[in-house]
Design an enzyme around this catalytic site. Structure first.
Site, PDB file in Angstrom:
ATOM      1  CD  GLU A  14      -2.621   1.167   2.668  1.00  0.00           C
ATOM      2  OE1 GLU A  14      -2.909   0.034   3.096  1.00  0.00           O
ATOM      3  OE2 GLU A  14      -3.102   2.205   3.127  1.00  0.00           O
ATOM      4  NE  ARG A  15       2.251   2.162   5.897  1.00  0.00           N
ATOM      5  CZ  ARG A  15       2.416   1.578   7.075  1.00  0.00           C
ATOM      6  NH1 ARG A  15       3.553   0.951   7.359  1.00  0.00           N
ATOM      7  NH2 ARG A  15       1.460   1.615   7.970  1.00  0.00           N
TER       8      ARG A  15
END
Lengths: 383, 259
Positions: free
Chosen positions: A246-247
């Site tokens: 996600e990051r």
């Protein structure tokens, strides 16, 4: 210039295909979606799934394309050309936030029943971790999943859930034990058509307005045991690893968005005559823009370094945390600074910079706040 | 049915084009597939999918045409021929049509589908001249196409007064409008398959001809100029009678549209 070091002709063909898709199928609708506070995700994801844009690096057996992180980076960079932050975020939830754990730890049943339809665009998914009293402090979450026979009984609530109003299933983290420590949580695939699921409310947000955000409520939901992702009690660790996908995904979305914002502002400054001269002639503004461009380029190169590390199978937690920390600060600085350069026009809602300013504010908060990123970085250095 | 589709690479007109000393500045230019040719490719692929047609693409240009050809492969074209012949630089529609004629004659084609014009020159000549060289029937500005049987197709063309329905004996040439279809976006799977596909590269000699035979250009572009930017309109305020008088006066005496 220089991108040919990393990207070959096939990457560029993919880039062109995604860029054309964004131009033709997304950007013409963005204003309406922002106004309506909703993206027709089933329709959009179906189109993207058919073209293979949702599962770039996933196994072909489960509806993916079996390609590497460079291709994924290309797709993310082109998604950053979407004229708002809400749509790329919704896409990223589908491809980078709610599905990696199923691909990595899920059973064959979960991959065939949920991962494959998600990558094909037949199902919409959401990641359900945050709770009213557990945001950055993930370990404080209270939603429980208690095993009873061949089911888990799910009770609790989740908040700030992107795609939450339209999701067909959630990748959800719940407490499966009262014991202290990190081995008391488990990840589940939670179908939203089961009894006991409720969307408590649609949330109204400062930015990312096209993306629907929900508060969800679970009242004695019976979740089949086969919907457990991986091993019971390992969900926290699995989710921490899923966070890395996600990051990373936000990095290309950030440096491209930042650069686009700067170049749009430059065009505005070229045409804005103040005291008889275009504003772009003001050295103080030019230098500020140059400084931001340097920072955006640095972030882009960090992202490319991370891709190379990922391709070598190395742990990228520190670098990704650094990237997200820098990206959040940069987006806040650039969106605010560019809006300032637009003057009064920038304060008008029909100006794109106004939307970008509102959308940009989320990055340093969501998906692990900047403060959490800083803490992770300190831990990787052992202080 | 064997289809030959012609595809031209053109400057991306969505980007700024700079002109210096009557010539286009090549630095920084980006090229794309001619939009009408993309419609031609889509039309060919639809006939492949629906009627089992075999599709071959031909493009004239250099190595840098291959990206465009690979995109067409990704859309579903099966074979591609690239005529890489540097001596064709500066060629006009007559020369291109003659080269395409030679390509046509190397295969046993039933139908040529071309875009009705190119975005860069807007001439709209090549497909029509090709049909003349081949002595084949030609329908231009086609907006729909269906196969009637193995030797006939039915097409609709947009004429000045309306839509004409034409039944056409094969072999034939059609030039298509952008109304005929919405070209598909290539899927990831297609893009990855396309990189493995072979492009047949030929020059005039391999095509069994020569520059002398295809002839020289009958016309030459001697200068490029940017078209004039359209000026803003005038706005009139007042009652209807006053405005009408004023507008009629301007049309008659300034624009001189009344004879």
């Amino acid at each position: 210039m220089g991108s040919e070091i990393y990207f070959n002709k096939e990457h560029e063909l993919v880039r062109k295909a995604v860029r054309d898709f964004v131009k033709k199928e997304i950007n013409p609708h963005v204003d309406d979606w922002e106004e309506e506070g909703m993206i027709p995700l089933h329709e959009l994801f179906k189109k993207m799934g058919e073209l293979g844009f949702l599962g770039i690096r996933y196994n072909e057996e489960y509806g993916g394309e079996g390609l590497d992180y460079w291709y994924e980076t290309v797709v993310l960079e082109e998604c950053a050309r979407i004229k708002c932050g809400g749509v790329p975020m919704a896409i990223s939830v589908q491809s980078n936030m709610a599905t990696p754990a199923i691909a990595q730890y899920g059973s064959e049943y979960l991959k065939q029943t949920y991962l494959k339809p998600a990558l094909k665009g037949d199902m919409v998914t959401a990641i359900a971790v945050t709770e009213p009293d557990a945001g950055s402090d993930v370990a404080a979450l209270k939603t429980t999943a208690v095993k009873q026979g061949d089911h888990y009984i799910l009770n609790g609530s989740k908040t700030f859930i992107t795609n939450g109003l339209q999701a067909d299933f959630l990748t959800l983290l719940a407490r499966t034990s009262d014991a202290p420590g990190y081995h008391s949580f488990s990840l589940f695939v939670v179908p939203t058509n089961l009894p006991g699921f409720q969307v408590s409310k649609k949330m109204d947000k400062l930015g990312m307005r096209s993306s629907d955000t929900a508060e969800l409520y679970f009242d004695n939901m019976k979740i089949p045991v086969e919907n457990l992702i991986g091993i019971e009690g390992e969900g926290f660790i699995q989710q921490m690893q899923q966070f890395q996908h996600e990051r990373f995904a936000v990095l290309p979305l950030t440096y491209i968005s930042v650069k686009d914002m700067i170049f749009e502002t430059i065009e505005h400054l070229k045409g804005r005559i103040v005291f008889g001269k275009p504003l772009i002639k003001k050295q103080v503004l030019r230098h500020r823009l140059a400084h931001w461009l340097a920072q955006a380029e640095s972030l882009q190169q960090l992202a490319y370094h991370i891709v190379r590390m990922k391709m070598k199978g190395q742990d990228v937690t520190r670098q990704i945390s650094m990237g997200k920390l820098l990206g959040g600060d940069l987006l806040n600085d650039v969106s605010s600074g560019c809006l300032q350069m637009y003057g009064g026009m920038g304060f008008m809602n029909d100006m794109r910079i106004s939307r970008l300013f509102r959308d940009s504010r989320l990055l340093s908060i969501g998906g692990g706040a900047s403060e959490v990123m800083s803490e992770i970085i300190t831990k990787t250095y052992g202080f | 049915m064997k289809i030959l589709t012609t595809v031209k690479k053109v400057v991306d007109v969505e980007l700024n084009i700079h002109i210096e000393n009557g010539a286009i500045v090549e630095d920084g230019l980006q090229y794309v597939i001619n939009a009408w040719d993309e419609n031609a490719v889509e039309a060919a692929v639809v006939l492949k999918e629906n009627n089992g047609a075999q599709t071959t693409l031909v493009s004239i240009g250099g190595e840098d045409n291959t990206d465009m050809i690979r995109k067409c492969y990704a859309m579903g074209i099966e074979n591609a021929i690239l005529i890489d012949e540097p001596s064709l630089a500066g060629a006009d529609s007559f020369v291109y049509a003659r080269v395409l004629q030679k390509v046509y004659e190397t295969g046993d084609y039933d139908l040529v589908i071309a875009g009705k014009q190119a975005q860069d020159t807007d001439n709209g000549q090549t497909g029509i001249i090709l049909s003349k060289y081949l002595d084949l029937p030609c329908v231009s500005n086609v907006i729909s196409m269906e196969v009637m049987d193995e030797t006939h197709i039915k097409v609709s063309r947009l004429g000045d007064g309306g839509i004409e329905i034409v039944e056409l004996a094969l072999p034939a040439v059609v030039t298509v409008s952008d109304s005929i279809n919405e070209p598909r976006l290539p899927a990831m799977r297609g893009i990855m398959m396309a990189k493995k596909k072979k492009i047949e590269i030929m020059d005039l000699a391999k095509l069994g001809t020569s520059l002398d035979e295809v002839g020289g250009a009958k016309s030459q572009i001697v200068e490029f100029m940017k078209s004039k930017t359209r000026q803003g309109g005038q706005k009139f305020e007042g009652d209807a009678a006053e405005i009408t008088t004023r507008v009629v006066d301007l049309l008659a005496n300034e624009a001189k549209v009344f004879i």
